[in-house]
Design an enzyme around this catalytic site. Sequence first.
Site, PDB file in Angstrom:
ATOM      1  N   GLN A  66      30.896 -35.216  43.010  1.00  0.00           N
ATOM      2  CA  GLN A  66      31.589 -36.150  43.901  1.00  0.00           C
ATOM      3  C   GLN A  66      30.688 -36.717  44.996  1.00  0.00           C
ATOM      4  OE1 GLN A  66      35.136 -33.223  44.240  1.00  0.00           O
ATOM      5  NE2 GLN A  66      36.074 -35.213  44.492  1.00  0.00           N
ATOM      6  N   HIS A 102      32.094 -26.628  39.849  1.00  0.00           N
ATOM      7  CA  HIS A 102      33.155 -27.566  40.242  1.00  0.00           C
ATOM      8  C   HIS A 102      33.188 -28.661  39.166  1.00  0.00           C
ATOM      9  CE1 HIS A 102      35.572 -28.933  43.972  1.00  0.00           C
ATOM     10  NE2 HIS A 102      35.879 -29.779  43.013  1.00  0.00           N
ATOM     11  N   GLU A 154      39.238 -24.249  41.061  1.00  0.00           N
ATOM     12  CA  GLU A 154      40.491 -24.689  40.460  1.00  0.00           C
ATOM     13  C   GLU A 154      40.555 -24.674  38.935  1.00  0.00           C
ATOM     14  OE1 GLU A 154      41.679 -28.492  41.985  1.00  0.00           O
ATOM     15  OE2 GLU A 154      42.030 -27.698  43.982  1.00  0.00           O
TER      16      GLU A 154
END
Length: 503
Positions: free
Chosen positions: A43, A146, A191
Amino acid sequence: MKCTVSTGLLLLGVLAVGAVQGASFNNTFPDGFLFGTASAAYQVEGAWNEDGKGESIWDHMLHVHPDFVVDGQNGDVADDSYHRYKEDIAILKELGANFYRFSISWPRIMPTGEANNINQAGIDYYNKLIDELVDNGIQPMVSMYHWDLPQWLQDLGGWTNPIITDYFEDYARVLYENFGDRVKLWVTFNEPATFMTGYTSERGMAPSIFKPGVGDYLTTHHLLIAHARAYHLYDEQYRATQQGKISITLSSSWEEPLTNSTADAIASERSMQFVLGIHAHPIYSKEGDYPAVVRERVDKNSKAEGRTRSRLPVFSKEMVEYIRGTYDYFALNYYTSHLVTEMDTGYDPSIERDCYVARSFDPSWPESSSVWLRVVPWGLRKLINWIHKEYDGPEIIITENGVSDRGTLDDQSRVSYYTSHLAEILKAIHEDGCNVGGFTAWSLMDNFEWLRGYSERFGLYSVDFSDPARPRTAKASAQVMKEIFHTRQLPEQANVRGSKSIS
Ligand code: GBE
């Protein structure tokens, strides 16, 4: 389905405002409570193919399918943090952050994901980033994964192939060896509940392979083993000398019953187990393994589908023991809540169908710039209490919390979001006796928001993506967070304003 306003919820909101205005509200964070901000490699870094970096599944997917992202953008350049990390650290310092949670791009340091193929330039980059943080008195908190798996490993089946646990352990070793002298806070995965959806949509999270109810459960099964292997490796070979702490970041909504019926109470509990328990129970519960209700329902549906075995793989007794207890703290991401009721939904088969609930928002919950995110601060307090009770009071560190805008410097809605959520954390600590040790704002700066591209902005700092220099500019929320990080108190004004937004 139709949303109904719950008087109970409205009442709760009104009571919450009363509580924070009352003299009893303790607006001070405990000594040792840590404040930080977070980001993720894909990101923010950019430099997707520079200095020997390998291709990740996100590079690959968005180069082949730019149309998967609303604005056709990707993370090729993003915030250009690969070249501008010193600017990131300067704003972290300005904020007074105690720590910075960032992720390491596996293919930047191991282009194919294999340990016999190390990219020294990648190791050098993270060494510079970590050193600069430490020199500025900011603790590095590192997420190992991630979502940017090396494409080379995806070609072998990625998370659906059990061999991935070998590769992940090798990767973790490289991280401890190279960075463990300075990194004392580790997160194995970010997550799992989100990246398992890489197998539930034809155009969603990478790798976008549509095998719902099968590929997602295989992913879950193997990442839990991989997490435990990374944990045990640390325990056996590094903990004595490096003395850090390891966890896994789990995201959860609070799953509020739609009505006060018994059926909805059961649906709410079942939903908590499918959303959070599926990854938390094997690690944090006394008995280990998947939650009973998850095991039961997936097994039952698998049988009804005429299968010879459950779509949710089974852990051996030894593996249950191996995974159980592999944590030093509970890392939690919270953004929003849902109302849930029993309902047959989703593809056949799928986790939705196995879970058997419908989720909705109460129309009174304030909207954000993301369709999936309504502002429900009290949901965080309930969630913290649920974890505290379910898993016997682990130390909880909030590793993400935040809200989106569509590009503004005067982000009063973010100010209100943060202050109201921090107020709920204070209540969980002071009134409920839960053990919350830290808070992480997502995100330090606007960045590549996955399938929403640059159209939704989560930063405390705004980034101009049309300027090659990617300048970072403080939003109003940065000033407020700076004050909170420094005083370690919630300002009275902000606190009341924040809580009002939930009534
Ligand atoms: C976190 O996920 C991520 O860890 C972080 O990387 C991300 O930037 C941040 O949230 C903000 O999103 O079609 O828009 O409704 C919704 C939070 C997909 C949990 C979004 C996946 C929320 C799970 C699809 N959700 N995410 S849609």
